[in-house]
Design a protein around this motif. Structure first.
Motif, short mmCIF file in Angstrom:
data_model
loop_
_atom_site.label_atom_id
_atom_site.label_comp_id
_atom_site.label_asym_id
_atom_site.label_seq_id
_atom_site.Cartn_x
_atom_site.Cartn_y
_atom_site.Cartn_z
N VAL A 80 0.64 -1.14 -2.86
CA VAL A 80 1.38 -0.11 -2.12
C VAL A 80 1.73 -0.61 -0.72
N ARG A 81 0.82 -1.29 -0.06
CA ARG A 81 1.09 -1.82 1.28
C ARG A 81 2.26 -2.83 1.23
N ILE A 82 2.24 -3.72 0.26
CA ILE A 82 3.30 -4.73 0.15
C ILE A 82 4.61 -4.07 -0.26
N LEU A 83 4.56 -3.07 -1.13
CA LEU A 83 5.77 -2.33 -1.49
C LEU A 83 6.43 -1.75 -0.25
N ASP A 84 5.63 -1.17 0.64
CA ASP A 84 6.18 -0.60 1.87
C ASP A 84 6.80 -1.68 2.75
N GLU A 85 6.16 -2.84 2.84
CA GLU A 85 6.70 -3.96 3.62
C GLU A 85 8.04 -4.44 3.04
N VAL A 86 8.09 -4.59 1.73
CA VAL A 86 9.32 -5.06 1.08
C VAL A 86 10.42 -4.02 1.23
N ARG A 87 10.07 -2.74 1.11
CA ARG A 87 11.06 -1.67 1.28
C ARG A 87 11.64 -1.71 2.70
N SER A 88 10.79 -1.89 3.69
CA SER A 88 11.26 -1.95 5.08
C SER A 88 12.18 -3.15 5.30
N LYS B 55 15.43 -2.61 2.87
CA LYS B 55 16.16 -1.36 3.16
C LYS B 55 16.63 -0.60 1.93
N PHE B 56 15.80 -0.51 0.90
CA PHE B 56 16.14 0.33 -0.24
C PHE B 56 15.37 1.64 -0.11
N LEU B 57 15.84 2.67 -0.79
CA LEU B 57 15.14 3.95 -0.81
C LEU B 57 14.11 3.93 -1.91
N LEU B 58 12.92 4.42 -1.60
CA LEU B 58 11.87 4.59 -2.60
C LEU B 58 11.77 6.08 -2.86
N VAL B 59 12.22 6.50 -4.02
CA VAL B 59 12.29 7.92 -4.37
C VAL B 59 11.05 8.38 -5.12
N GLY B 60 10.41 7.48 -5.83
CA GLY B 60 9.19 7.82 -6.56
C GLY B 60 8.51 6.55 -7.04
N TYR B 61 7.20 6.69 -7.34
CA TYR B 61 6.47 5.53 -7.85
C TYR B 61 5.15 5.99 -8.47
N VAL B 62 4.60 5.12 -9.28
CA VAL B 62 3.22 5.22 -9.73
C VAL B 62 2.74 3.80 -10.01
N VAL B 63 1.53 3.51 -9.55
CA VAL B 63 0.91 2.21 -9.79
C VAL B 63 -0.23 2.43 -10.76
N MET B 64 -0.13 1.83 -11.92
CA MET B 64 -1.13 1.92 -12.96
C MET B 64 -1.93 0.60 -12.99
N PRO B 65 -3.03 0.55 -13.71
CA PRO B 65 -3.82 -0.69 -13.72
C PRO B 65 -3.07 -1.92 -14.24
N GLU B 66 -2.13 -1.72 -15.18
CA GLU B 66 -1.45 -2.87 -15.76
C GLU B 66 0.07 -2.79 -15.72
N SER C 122 3.80 9.17 -6.17
CA SER C 122 4.57 10.02 -5.25
C SER C 122 4.37 11.50 -5.53
N TRP C 123 3.44 11.87 -6.39
CA TRP C 123 3.23 13.27 -6.78
C TRP C 123 3.03 14.18 -5.58
N SER C 124 2.19 13.77 -4.62
CA SER C 124 1.87 14.65 -3.48
C SER C 124 3.10 14.96 -2.63
N LEU D 203 0.19 7.77 0.23
CA LEU D 203 -0.09 6.40 0.67
C LEU D 203 1.14 5.67 1.21
N ILE D 204 2.33 6.15 0.84
CA ILE D 204 3.57 5.50 1.26
C ILE D 204 4.65 6.58 1.42
N ARG D 205 5.52 6.36 2.38
CA ARG D 205 6.60 7.31 2.64
C ARG D 205 7.60 7.31 1.48
N ILE D 206 7.98 8.50 1.06
CA ILE D 206 8.98 8.66 -0.01
C ILE D 206 10.29 9.10 0.63
#
Length: 182
Positions: free
Chosen positions: A38-46, A49-60, A161-163, A172-175
């Motif tokens: 999630v931390r690296i996803l936020d760095e790559v998004r910044s 410059k793409f929009l992150l509208v939703g996500y879920v990170v599963m074990p695999e 992104s449920w919350s 954990l990350i801005r949507i």
């Protein structure tokens, strides 16, 4: 005969992408690994410059609902994201092991000789073009941990992104809200 994978870019659609760890191994099976992702996803998004509208990170595997950006297709963004995550998680694992072999000359960064790949090479990409499809993909993502019996309710799985959608909280990350549908 297999049909070739087609990706449709440049139309302004959102993209529901799914990518998996190599051979569906649970490389994201720990809290630390998911938090690192999630931390690296936020760095790559910044950076890209793409929009992150939703996500879920599963074990695999991971599901992202993201926009395109001129000059950086989802394919390019995912390549950067996957490389950074695998390199970071392998580096951290390697630093905990006292007798870890060094990466041989010419090998991929962060990958020891004979070590399996971290990610499957390909990813699934579905263009989301309507509010109905947007809701369908968000519901699917948010229920994934419940369906897999990793959580009793989506609120119990913080790596999604449920919350944001149900409680208006950042998580954990801005949507990024999508203007034309929300």
């Amino acid at each position: 005969m297999r049909h070739p994978l087609q990706r449709w870019y440049g139309r302004g659609d959102l993209h529901f992408v799914t990518f998996s760890c190599y051979r569906r191994r649970a490389y994201l099976g720990t809290t630390r690994a998911r938090n690192t992702f999630v931390r690296i996803l936020d760095e790559v998004r910044s950076r890209h410059k793409f929009l992150l509208v939703g996500y879920v990170v599963m074990p695999e595997h991971v599901h992202l609902l993201m926009s395109e950006r001129a000059g950086a297709s989802p394919s390019k963004v995912l390549q950067v994201l996957k490389q950074k995550v695998s390199s970071e998680l392998r580096r951290r694992k390697k630093s905990r092991e006292t007798s870890a072999p060094l990466t041989p000359k010419g090998a991929a960064p962060g990958r020891a000789a004979g070590a399996p790949a971290f990610w499957q090479r390909r990813f699934y990409d579905f263009n989301v073009w309507s509010e109905k499809k947007l809701k369908e993909k968000l519901d699917y993502m948010h229920l994934n941990p419940v369906e897999r019996k990793l959580a009793g309710h989506p609120k119990d799985w913080p790596w999604s992104s449920w919350s944001f959608y149900e409680k208006g909280e950042e998580g954990l990350i801005r949507i990024d809200p999508v203007g034309r549908w929300t």
